[in-house]
Write an enzyme that holds these catalytic residues in place. Structure first.
Site, PDB file in Angstrom:
ATOM      1  N   ASP A   1     -12.947  -0.627   4.554  1.00 28.49           N
ATOM      2  CA  ASP A   1     -13.516  -1.946   4.258  1.00 28.49           C
ATOM      3  C   ASP A   1     -14.441  -1.951   3.043  1.00 28.49           C
ATOM      4  O   ASP A   1     -14.357  -3.005   2.215  1.00 28.49           O
ATOM      5  CB  ASP A   1     -14.385  -2.247   5.522  1.00 28.49           C
ATOM      6  CG  ASP A   1     -15.301  -1.556   5.893  1.00 28.49           C
ATOM      7  OD1 ASP A   1     -15.059  -0.237   5.492  1.00 28.49           O
ATOM      8  OD2 ASP A   1     -16.238  -1.935   6.312  1.00 28.49           O
TER       9      ASP A   1
ATOM     10  N   ASP B   1     -22.708   2.420   5.150  1.00 22.44           N
ATOM     11  CA  ASP B   1     -22.558   3.300   6.366  1.00 22.44           C
ATOM     12  C   ASP B   1     -21.257   2.732   7.460  1.00 22.44           C
ATOM     13  O   ASP B   1     -21.519   2.670   8.483  1.00 22.44           O
ATOM     14  CB  ASP B   1     -23.730   3.694   6.982  1.00 22.44           C
ATOM     15  CG  ASP B   1     -24.290   2.186   7.634  1.00 22.44           C
ATOM     16  OD1 ASP B   1     -23.980   1.256   7.196  1.00 22.44           O
ATOM     17  OD2 ASP B   1     -25.676   2.300   8.077  1.00 22.44           O
ATOM     18  N   GLU B   2     -20.271   2.320   6.391  1.00 24.30           N
ATOM     19  CA  GLU B   2     -19.103   2.017   7.254  1.00 24.30           C
ATOM     20  C   GLU B   2     -17.756   2.972   6.578  1.00 24.30           C
ATOM     21  O   GLU B   2     -17.366   4.114   7.104  1.00 24.30           O
ATOM     22  CB  GLU B   2     -18.863   0.524   7.018  1.00 24.30           C
ATOM     23  CG  GLU B   2     -19.562  -0.355   7.982  1.00 24.30           C
ATOM     24  CD  GLU B   2     -19.247  -1.432   8.411  1.00 24.30           C
ATOM     25  OE1 GLU B   2     -18.103  -1.565   8.913  1.00 24.30           O
ATOM     26  OE2 GLU B   2     -19.855  -2.559   8.185  1.00 24.30           O
TER      27      GLU B   2
ATOM     28  N   GLU C   1     -17.541  -8.923  -0.752  1.00 27.30           N
ATOM     29  CA  GLU C   1     -17.283  -9.091   0.758  1.00 27.30           C
ATOM     30  C   GLU C   1     -17.653 -10.694   1.047  1.00 27.30           C
ATOM     31  O   GLU C   1     -16.780 -11.441   1.908  1.00 27.30           O
ATOM     32  CB  GLU C   1     -18.332  -8.255   1.449  1.00 27.30           C
ATOM     33  CG  GLU C   1     -18.189  -8.597   2.874  1.00 27.30           C
ATOM     34  CD  GLU C   1     -19.052  -7.424   3.654  1.00 27.30           C
ATOM     35  OE1 GLU C   1     -19.925  -6.963   3.245  1.00 27.30           O
ATOM     36  OE2 GLU C   1     -18.720  -7.371   5.178  1.00 27.30           O
TER      37      GLU C   1
ATOM     38  N   HIS D   1     -15.003  -5.029  -1.435  1.00 27.64           N
ATOM     39  CA  HIS D   1     -14.356  -5.414  -0.102  1.00 27.64           C
ATOM     40  C   HIS D   1     -12.974  -5.977  -0.903  1.00 27.64           C
ATOM     41  O   HIS D   1     -13.155  -6.972  -1.141  1.00 27.64           O
ATOM     42  CB  HIS D   1     -15.373  -6.428   0.607  1.00 27.64           C
ATOM     43  CG  HIS D   1     -15.515  -5.986   1.867  1.00 27.64           C
ATOM     44  ND1 HIS D   1     -16.586  -4.894   2.049  1.00 27.64           N
ATOM     45  CD2 HIS D   1     -15.268  -6.375   3.153  1.00 27.64           C
ATOM     46  CE1 HIS D   1     -16.613  -4.817   3.501  1.00 27.64           C
ATOM     47  NE2 HIS D   1     -15.626  -5.425   3.978  1.00 27.64           N
TER      48      HIS D   1
HETATM   49  C1  BGC Z   1     -16.427  -4.938   7.862  1.00 33.23           C
HETATM   50  C2  BGC Z   1     -15.333  -5.667   7.683  1.00 33.23           C
HETATM   51  C3  BGC Z   1     -14.540  -5.876   8.976  1.00 33.23           C
HETATM   52  C4  BGC Z   1     -15.635  -6.407  10.038  1.00 33.23           C
HETATM   53  C5  BGC Z   1     -15.522  -6.831  11.502  1.00 33.23           C
HETATM   54  C6  BGC Z   1     -17.533  -5.387   8.807  1.00 33.23           C
HETATM   55  O1  BGC Z   1     -18.593  -4.670   9.082  1.00 33.23           O
HETATM   56  O2  BGC Z   1     -16.875  -4.467   6.611  1.00 33.23           O
HETATM   57  O3  BGC Z   1     -14.775  -6.027   6.652  1.00 33.23           O
HETATM   58  O4  BGC Z   1     -13.329  -6.373   9.155  1.00 33.23           O
HETATM   59  O5  BGC Z   1     -16.915  -5.834   9.851  1.00 33.23           O
HETATM   60  O6  BGC Z   1     -15.337  -8.106  11.564  1.00 33.23           O
END
Ligand code: BGC
Length: 902
Positions: A476, A481-482, A753, A774
């Site tokens: 994403d 922190d993802e 995003e 994003h």
């Molecule tokens: C992510 C998104 C993901 C979403 C789910 C976010 O934290 O960055 O791109 O699809 O959560 O709704």
């Protein structure tokens, strides 16, 4: 049968999408090739493919002989059973429809690794468990990076040597003091307990007769390091680090020497005191010993490693393009912010790392912080990283040049704040730091450009978004922190991705992980690989990646094998939905992200206003439709019937529930209308009304969208397809908020995003979820290629064998657009230019394909191709005048059409 050299030649051969493939474990690899010819209308009539285990083809292992077929993709190996650890060579010769024969192609090769996981002889080994070293307070606990080493005496006359290696964690390989290969973040991220990649290295040139040293560095990485935003969550796959390695050395006399990881290996720790995917690296160069992987290094103070019982059966050869440094970038300037910070501006929001290359005094401590944007005042801003530190602490060694870049992490950044070198001149800083761009090293296949420079920047931002988020898995975002394989994001972007880059091995790997991590009941976790295990939910438009992605790969690359491998997973997803709702044909239960981040969301909500059950049921219908299509392709007759019936029922249920008796879509949101049109949920008058209502909503909103992740990717498609192309183009060219070009006007170099990641007053969307890299909204790229430039294939086609060139001109808003795609058959081009009522359309069609060319506004009497009337032209075999213009069918070749349009 004459050999007309210039007439037909093979420009590229591939085995499993690569010309040379080191370390493969397919029992039945597939071959393909691209052809070129200066003549028009050339098709392949026949081919002969030969595989040999000798480079000079003195003995052929498999010779197809002349096969009468136009197939030039995915030809399956059907020779004798392949052997492990063997190099095979292949080449092809083809004939065209006039029986002209090409020369033999250049020679491609692939080399097998271990075809069976029980061939592994080495032990998985781990370092002694050390007491955790506490870092300077703010760092999470994790021991320094592990070093493992072993020495070996080799005889003379080495003809070839291979290392097969992997780690539970991340690793790199060193031989005799040199880092081997360019792979980064190996072994990559997969659903490790099901599928764990190993890498193959040709190490012949690193070894010599006599004493040799082998070294491996192992870090936590995705396996045991900190991952996800959950505080304290780490060790998703196991709370240990381990390595597995085999070195196979072949001597000229035919004998072989094998070195394996086992308890005789020695272990210690080195200069990387801490490393983590999110947090960065702490490196003390004073602890460096360049000789640690050399034979003569004194390891008497090192401890013995010990074996750990990890399984071999998940081991698979590397499937994806490896992550590498693909470009280096120099800082464009040094900024001194109002707060007094010294900040490098890389000029581009990039993903990768900074290399330090300077002469520093021993013990000099430098800290590098990485950020994507500056705040309104021009100060360094890291709020949107949440808990990810993405920083580097480097202590200089002082024995000459310090040359360092972090090894086991990556950062998303444009700005780098430097602490510790404040006294140095800007020019010295600019020379001393380089940005290294890291991502899966996919081959670039697409190019798009048009007469609006802002749109060209958008295209670049889409490409940068893809590069930054294709770091072994489709993530994403690359900074906070993802950095997780969010399924919804991947699903919306996949078709655009397949224009810009060759993504077949990339998505094949990820989809196999999706199938591996899919739950018993068929539901699909939010992220793949699945590590958010505490969450057992799924969501429409996210879980549908299980169906949409394999289908898109099949369309773009004709990969029927992947489709059949994924078929059970696709079916399981649809059956899961069917069992979910309160009513079999509607999906009106469970958790959904909805039209994520849509602008019609309620205050303080991320979920757009389009009803969740409408979105869920729309995707239900779409997925059933695609699974039915897959069943047709795969010849699953019973399933075709079952899913056709199901589709009929779901569409009916949709109409009963969401369309008023008068034929109006009840939900007055842009996204609701987009999905109804895109997924064929409305017909006849209702369809016309839905399209006109969508157009009205956009026009009334002064050509602004309100859509989120779910509606945005299809918005321009449905407008262009339903008679409102001009509105679609106006949406694209809109630059006030919200729009694609708004972020460009704000200086973005990647896709954001949020539509308003930076607001017009310079303030930010809140810290809690605000990525500036994003790719989801970059899904507009697909429409730019297929509609604006007009480079597409027929709906029923796969892999661009039946191309459709149909530029949708932009009514005075653009006067030029151009797209090129290096497809599986070769280069396709569709470029158009308008000048004072005159259009020029330049087209390239690869050998062994044909195209339908739709020239809107053309009149047959005036239509010329390279100065000749189209009726006289070679290569064109059908011409039809229509009310909109002229439709042609043409064979391969380059064409330049020109006409006055009306
Ligand atoms: C992510 C998104 C993901 C979403 C789910 C976010 O934290 O960055 O791109 O699809 O959560 O709704």
């Amino acid at each position: 049968m004459m050999n007309q050299q210039a007439a037909l030649s093979v420009s590229q051969v591939t085995c499993e999408y690569r010309e040379h493939l080191l370390g493969a474990d397919q029992f039945v690899p597939r071959f393909g090739w691209k052809l070129i010819s200066k003549r028009r209308g050339i098709k392949q009539q026949a081919y002969q493919l030969v595989v040999s285990d000798a480079a000079d083809f003195s003995l052929s292992l498999w010779d197809t002989g002349r096969v009468e077929s136009d197939q030039s993709l995915h030809i399956e190996y059907a020779g004798p059973t392949l052997q492990s650890r063997t190099r095979y060579y292949y080449r092809v010769q083809v004939w065209d429809q006039e029986d002209n024969c090409s020369d033999w192609s250049s020679i491609g090769w692939w080399e097998t690794a271990f075809l069976h996981s029980d061939e592994w002889q080495a032990d998985w080994i781990m370092p002694m468990q050390r007491s955790t070293v506490k870092q300077s307070g703010e760092w999470p606990d994790s021991p320094p990076v592990t070093l493992l080493r072993k020495t070996v005496q080799l005889k003379g006359n080495i003809v070839s040597a291979r290392v097969y290696a992997t780690a539970a964690g991340l690793y790199d390989l060193h031989l005799n003091g040199e880092r081997v290969g360019e792979e980064l973040l190996a072994p990559g991220w997969t659903s490790y307990h099901h599928r764990h990649q190993y890498q193959t290295y040709d190490v012949t040139r690193y070894l010599h007769a006599g004493g040799n040293g082998i070294g491996i560095r192992v870090a936590d990485g995705w396996y045991s390091g900190r991952i996800s935003w959950e505080k304290g969550f780490r060790s998703a796959y196991g709370a240990y680090r381990a390595a597995l390695l085999e070195l196979h050395v072949q001597y000229a006399d035919g004998s072989e020497e094998v070195v394996l990881t086992d308890e005789t290996w020695k272990t210690s720790e080195g200069p990387i005191r801490y490393t983590s995917i999110y947090d960065g690296e702490i490196y003390d160069a004073r602890l460096e010993d360049a000789g640690w992987s050399k034979y003569e290094y004194d390891d008497s103070a090192w401890e013995n490693a010990f074996p750990i019982d990890l399984p071999y059966n998940p081991l698979i050869a590397q499937e994806n393009w490896p992550v590498k440094v693909t470009e280096t970038i120099r800082p464009v300037s040094v900024l001194h912010t109002p707060r007094g910070e010294t900040v490098l501006d890389m000029g581009q929001n990039m993903v990768g790392r900074i290399r330090i290359n300077m002469n520093l005094d021993a013990g000099t401590k430098i800290t590098l912080y990485h950020a994507e944007v500056l705040d309104r005042e021009g100060n360094f801003y890291t709020g949107n990283l949440r808990s990810a530190k993405q920083l580097v602490e480097y202590t200089a060694r002082g024995k000459g040049e310090d040359n360092y870049a972090p090894a086991f992490t990556f950062m998303g950044f444009r700005y780098v704040r430097i602490l510790g070198l404040e006294e140095l001149a800007d020019s010295v800083l600019i020379k001393g730091f380089t940005g290294e761009v890291m991502h899966s090293d996919m081959v670039q296949t697409g190019q798009f450009a048009c007469s609006d420079e802002r749109v060209n920047r958008l295209q670049q931002n889409i490409v940068w978004g893809q590069r930054g988020n294709f770091v072994d898995i489709p993530t994403d975002c690359p900074q906070r922190d993802e950095r997780l394989g969010w399924t919804g994001d991947a699903q919306v972007f996949i078709r655009t991705a397949a224009f810009n880059y060759q993504v077949a091995p990339f998505f094949a790997k990820w989809l196999r992980d999706l199938a591996a991590d899919q739950r018993e009941d068929g539901s699909v976790p939010f992220t793949i690989p699945s590590i958010l295990k505490w969450n057992q939910d799924t969501s429409a438009a996210w879980g549908d990646a299980a169906v949409i992605c394999p289908w898109t790969q099949y369309q773009c690359y004709g990969d029927i094998r992947l489709l059949s491998e994924q078929y059970d997973s696709m079916k399981a997803w649809v059956n899961y939905i069917r069992g979910e709702g309160e009513y079999e044909y509607l999906w009106n239960t469970g958790h959904h992200f909805g039209d994520w981040l849509a602008l019609d969301a309620k205050e303080n909500s991320y979920v757009g206003a389009t009803p969740l059950d409408l979105i869920a049921t729309s995707f239900y219908a779409y997925s059933v439709d695609l699974v039915r299509n897959a069943a047709v392709v795969l010849g699953r007759t019973e399933d075709v019937k079952e899913f056709s019936d199901l589709l009929y029922q779901v569409r009916r249920a949709y109409q009963n529930e969401f369309v008023t008796p008068a034929g109006r879509l009840a939900a007055p949101m842009q996204t609701a209308h987009v999905l109804a049109l895109m997924f064929g949920l409305v017909e006849g008058d209702t369809k016309r009304r839905t399209a006109s209502e969508l157009n009205r909503m956009v026009v009334q909103n002064d050509y602004h969208l309100t859509t989120g992740f779910v509606g945005t990717p299809y918005l321009c498609f449905v407008l262009s397809e339903n008679g409102y192309h001009e509105t679609a183009v106006k949406l694209l060219l809109q630059d006030s908020y919200p729009s694609w070009l708004y972020s460009i006007a704000q200086g973005a170099t990647t896709i954001w995003e949020h539509w308003d990641g930076i607001k017009s007053d310079g303030t930010f969307w809140s810290d809690d979820m605000n990525s500036y890299n994003h790719y989801a909204y970059g899904a507009i790229g697909d429409w730019m290629y297929r509609y604006l430039a007009g480079l597409d294939m027929e709906d029923t086609d796969i892999a661009y064998k039946k191309i459709r060139i149909n530029p949708r001109f932009a009514a005075g808003q653009l006067n030029y657009a151009s797209a090129k795609l290096d497809s599986s058959y070769g280069i396709i081009e569709s470029s158009w230019q308008e000048d004072q009522g005159h259009r020029t359309v330049r087209i390239q069609i690869p050998v062994n394909t044909e195209a339908k060319i739709i020239l809107e506004g053309a009149n047959l009497a005036q239509l010329m191709e390279s100065g000749l009337s189209v009726e006289e032209v070679e290569g064109i075999f059908e011409i039809i005048s229509t009310s909109e213009g002229v439709e042609l069918r043409a064979g391969s070749g380059e064409y330049e059409f020109s006409y006055k349009y009306s």
